[in-house]
Design a protein around this motif. Structure first.
Motif, PDB file in Angstrom:
ATOM      1  N   ASP A  11       3.176  27.634  12.394  1.00  0.00           N
ATOM      2  CA  ASP A  11       3.648  27.641  13.790  1.00  0.00           C
ATOM      3  C   ASP A  11       2.849  28.606  14.671  1.00  0.00           C
ATOM      4  N   THR A  12       2.173  29.593  14.059  1.00  0.00           N
ATOM      5  CA  THR A  12       1.408  30.566  14.847  1.00  0.00           C
ATOM      6  C   THR A  12       0.002  30.068  15.188  1.00  0.00           C
ATOM      7  N   LEU A  13      -0.408  28.965  14.542  1.00  0.00           N
ATOM      8  CA  LEU A  13      -1.778  28.481  14.743  1.00  0.00           C
ATOM      9  C   LEU A  13      -1.867  27.584  15.972  1.00  0.00           C
ATOM     10  N   PRO A  14      -2.833  27.825  16.837  1.00  0.00           N
ATOM     11  CA  PRO A  14      -2.971  26.984  18.040  1.00  0.00           C
ATOM     12  C   PRO A  14      -3.481  25.588  17.727  1.00  0.00           C
ATOM     13  N   GLN A  15      -4.407  25.484  16.751  1.00  0.00           N
ATOM     14  CA  GLN A  15      -4.990  24.172  16.432  1.00  0.00           C
ATOM     15  C   GLN A  15      -5.204  24.044  14.911  1.00  0.00           C
ATOM     16  N   PRO A  16      -4.123  23.837  14.151  1.00  0.00           N
ATOM     17  CA  PRO A  16      -4.282  23.691  12.697  1.00  0.00           C
ATOM     18  C   PRO A  16      -5.130  22.473  12.367  1.00  0.00           C
ATOM     19  N   ASP A  17      -5.937  22.605  11.310  1.00  0.00           N
ATOM     20  CA  ASP A  17      -6.844  21.516  10.953  1.00  0.00           C
ATOM     21  C   ASP A  17      -6.247  20.620   9.865  1.00  0.00           C
ATOM     22  N   THR A  18      -7.025  19.637   9.435  1.00  0.00           N
ATOM     23  CA  THR A  18      -6.553  18.653   8.456  1.00  0.00           C
ATOM     24  C   THR A  18      -6.181  19.307   7.136  1.00  0.00           C
ATOM     25  N   PHE A  19      -6.991  20.269   6.692  1.00  0.00           N
ATOM     26  CA  PHE A  19      -6.700  20.954   5.433  1.00  0.00           C
ATOM     27  C   PHE A  19      -5.309  21.581   5.476  1.00  0.00           C
ATOM     28  N   ILE A  20      -4.961  22.213   6.576  1.00  0.00           N
ATOM     29  CA  ILE A  20      -3.668  22.888   6.683  1.00  0.00           C
ATOM     30  C   ILE A  20      -2.528  21.869   6.679  1.00  0.00           C
ATOM     31  N   TYR A  21      -2.697  20.780   7.428  1.00  0.00           N
ATOM     32  CA  TYR A  21      -1.674  19.731   7.400  1.00  0.00           C
ATOM     33  C   TYR A  21      -1.507  19.168   5.987  1.00  0.00           C
ATOM     34  N   ASN A  22      -2.625  18.902   5.318  1.00  0.00           N
ATOM     35  CA  ASN A  22      -2.564  18.372   3.955  1.00  0.00           C
ATOM     36  C   ASN A  22      -1.832  19.321   3.014  1.00  0.00           C
ATOM     37  N   THR A  23      -2.113  20.628   3.172  1.00  0.00           N
ATOM     38  CA  THR A  23      -1.491  21.631   2.310  1.00  0.00           C
ATOM     39  C   THR A  23       0.019  21.643   2.500  1.00  0.00           C
ATOM     40  N   LEU A  24       0.468  21.585   3.752  1.00  0.00           N
ATOM     41  CA  LEU A  24       1.906  21.582   4.010  1.00  0.00           C
ATOM     42  C   LEU A  24       2.564  20.302   3.496  1.00  0.00           C
ATOM     43  N   MET A  25       1.864  19.188   3.577  1.00  0.00           N
ATOM     44  CA  MET A  25       2.409  17.943   3.009  1.00  0.00           C
ATOM     45  C   MET A  25       2.615  18.100   1.506  1.00  0.00           C
ATOM     46  N   ARG A  26       1.627  18.695   0.849  1.00  0.00           N
ATOM     47  CA  ARG A  26       1.777  18.955  -0.591  1.00  0.00           C
ATOM     48  C   ARG A  26       2.963  19.862  -0.857  1.00  0.00           C
ATOM     49  N   GLY A  27       3.149  20.856   0.014  1.00  0.00           N
ATOM     50  CA  GLY A  27       4.279  21.778  -0.132  1.00  0.00           C
ATOM     51  C   GLY A  27       5.614  21.066  -0.007  1.00  0.00           C
ATOM     52  N   TYR A  28       5.721  20.179   0.986  1.00  0.00           N
ATOM     53  CA  TYR A  28       6.959  19.414   1.153  1.00  0.00           C
ATOM     54  C   TYR A  28       7.217  18.540  -0.077  1.00  0.00           C
ATOM     55  N   LEU A  29       6.153  17.931  -0.585  1.00  0.00           N
ATOM     56  CA  LEU A  29       6.289  17.070  -1.752  1.00  0.00           C
ATOM     57  C   LEU A  29       6.708  17.884  -2.975  1.00  0.00           C
TER      58      LEU A  29
END
Length: 626
Positions: free
Chosen positions: A81-99
């Motif tokens: 939430d603190t990142l202004p422009q998170p990249d694909t790697f960060i989104y992918n990592t959070l998806m893995r975390g949710y899974l």
């Protein structure tokens, strides 16, 4: 040198530059992070360095927080939430975390946010996302993601396509799974194996085998998928044939194939094959994890070799709850209630917390051994001492216990006071007890309820017909048979299996398919002649009206007698005979087996659909109550 690296060098104290120790950047230090407090220190350091908005730096923090063993996913979300422009790697990592946290719906929602923020997915985005759709059974979203795989240019990515096959298999949509498979530019072993498993899960074992045969190359995973398909469909002979072919082709046996084949051995009562596989596991260094250990113990228990099961159990360095439960259940099915209770007490002394399955096995042990008071005690104890709520299975065991002991009124009272509606298992236990004790009125009432609940189960009609037949109510017997015919209900054919010299021999009543049929029938005649001299009189009740056992053939040629005859022909004097039967042992075969054990000085262990019978010296472990 990039501006980022320049910034890191400028921020490094001079003392570090002249130190003899290796120099590390703050990002390299992150690789050694082992706990969340440690990570938070790194986070503070990165903020001081002005890197709090840097995706590379913050991505490493998010990765540890989201997917490591010591993760704190809420902290990962806070960083995101603190990142202004998170990249694909960060989104992918959070998806893995949710899974990883079993939140597949949030994984899909995060992907939508990713698209809204104009962040493009890459090939690592889709496998995780497709898995989320599979777990969440999100069919519509999964179909849309399939389209996105192609839209974003990953139509040739094998990893994405294999996951799509898995997703459609999970949706039970073999048509689309097959379509993805057939359009793949390159198929690997995973592609083939996933499709095989899909066909097997839907019971299409022949289709699975056709795909298996088309495979250009196979590994142990694909062999196991096909063997497991046969085992799960109770096609044990085909599982053995495929296993033998696998060995001929020099495929290395791993723990998964071993587990599947041990289950096949369990299904057929193939003790010698099971022993060979156990020996292979020991000699080849295959990891004996809790699941495989339990499978071995279960195989020995259900193949009638309780001593070997207990020896294996005692030899485990670390016993999980499943191993304890399996061994207690083994004692239960062999009618050794005292041993089951003693092992349970040992389990408690070692600090292993019992679960609901433990008490199903304990109550079953009490039922098979006639331990009424002990059963009553443990039925209360499980709730009072361990806070385990009574489930349907526990009530079923108690009704079985009380019913077997002739306490039909108490069993019915327990059913009436249940907090839930009794299922067919609970009512079936009371129904069986009514037949044993000849309670026609209650048996008729309960039997009709059971048939309503399970109209396709031939055994329920059979039991009701036999209840009427024992009371000479022939018109009702005819009505039950008519009802079966009208509903198209077929009686399950009876068979018996005996394994000798590594070969599994299967018999049906009056069957003549065995190559040594002439010798087997001669031995049966000899057996019957010998036991007549000690008082055997054929029990003709089953021949007249017992639908449950193989009434189409004379009782003296029932399948278990044929199996015993072959065992006597092929084994040395004094050797134990182990036989597996898919139906309840009839009264005549039960009586004959007791006398054969005495006259021929053999222990005969028979596993029928209800329990084990240990025939020795003219007696049976069930005490004539089964």
């Amino acid at each position: 040198m990039s501006s980022f690296h320049f910034q890191v060098l400028q921020a490094t104290p001079l003392s570090c530059a002249v130190s003899s120790k290796p120099r590390y950047s703050p990002l390299e230090y992150l690789e050694t992070c082992s706990s969340m407090p440690h990570l938070k220190q790194h986070h503070a350091h990165l903020i001081k360095l002005g890197l709090s908005a840097d995706n590379d730096a913050m991505g490493r923090l998010i990765k540890f927080s989201a997917v490591s063993e010591n993760r704190d996913f809420n902290y990962a979300l806070h960083l995101f939430d603190t990142l202004p422009q998170p990249d694909t790697f960060i989104y992918n990592t959070l998806m893995r975390g949710y899974l990883q946290g079993q939140e597949p719906a949030h994984c899909i929602l995060l992907y939508l946010q990713m698209l809204q923020d104009s962040v493009f997915p890459n090939k690592f985005t889709f496998p995780c996302l497709i898995r989320a759709c599979s777990i969440h059974n999100a069919v519509e979203e999964g179909t849309q993601i399939h389209a996105h795989v192609f839209k974003f240019g990953f139509a040739a990515d094998g990893f994405c396509l294999n996951n799509l096959i898995y997703m459609y298999v999970n949706f039970r949509d073999l048509e689309n799974a097959r379509r993805v498979f057939e359009k793949m530019p390159r198929r690997d072993v995973v592609s083939w194996t996933t499709l095989i498993s899909g066909y097997a899960q839907l019971g299409l074992v022949h289709g699975a085998f056709e795909i298996f045969e088309l495979m250009p190359e196979r590994n142990s995973v694909s062999w196991n998928a096909m063997i497991a398909a046969y085992v799960q469909s109770n096609r044990f002979h085909e599982a053995f044939a495929l296993f033998n072919r696998m060995r001929v082709e020099k495929v290395v046996l791993d723990k998964f194939v071993a587990a599947s084949m041990l289950s096949a051995c369990t299904g057929l009562g193939a003790l010698e094959q099971g022993k060979w596989i156990h020996g292979y596991i020991q000699n080849s260094g295959i990891e004996l994890d809790a699941k495989l250990a339990t499978t071995i113990i279960d195989m020995y228990c259900k193949c009638g070799c309780l001593e070997k099961a207990y020896e294996t159990f005692k030899g485990l360095t670390c016993k999980g709850i499943s191993s304890w439960n399996c061994m207690i259940g083994g004692f239960a099915m062999h009618g050794k209630g005292g041993a089951a209770i003693a092992l349970f007490k040992e389990m408690e002394k070692e600090g292993v917390v019992p679960d609901n399955i433990t008490f199903v096995n304990i109550l079953s042990a009490c039922a098979h051994s006639g331990l009424v008071e002990e059963g009553r005690y443990y039925f209360l104890y499980m709730n009072e001492a361990h806070g385990i709520e009574h489930r349907m299975e526990h009530y079923g065991c108690m009704v079985d216990l009380l019913g077997r002991a002739g306490l039909l009124d108490e069993a019915k009272k327990l059913i009436d006071e249940m907090p839930m509606s009794p299922d067919v298992g609970v009512l079936g236990a009371l129904f069986g007890a009514c037949r044993i004790h000849g309670n026609i009125e209650l048996g008729e009432q309960v039997g009709n309820r059971v048939i309503e609940l399970e109209p396709e189960n031939s055994g329920r009609y059979v039991l009701l017909a036999n209840l009427y037949a024992n009371a000479a109510r022939w018109e009702e017997v005819a009505n039950v048979r008519r009802m079966m015919n009208e509903r198209g209900v077929k009686k399950v054919p009876g068979f018996s299996v005996i394994e000798l010299e590594g070969v599994v021999n299967e018999f049906i009543a009056g069957g003549r398919a065995h190559p040594e049929t002439k010798e087997i029938y001669a031995k049966v005649d000899e057996m019957l002649e010998c036991i007549r001299s000690v008082g055997y009189v054929p029990n003709t009740e089953g021949v007249v009206h017992d639908l449950d056992e193989e009434r189409e053939n004379p009782s003296y040629y029932h399948s278990e007698k044929l199996a015993i005859a072959l065992g006597l022909l092929k084994t040395k004097p004094g050797e134990t005979l182990r036989i597996t039967k898919n139906l309840r042992v009839c009264k005549d075969c039960h009586h004959a087996s007791k006398l054969i054990s005495k006259v021929f000085d053999r222990e005969i262990i028979v596993r029928d659909r209800n329990r084990f019978h240990h025939f020795k010296d003219g007696e049976c472990s069930c005490k004539d109550f089964w």
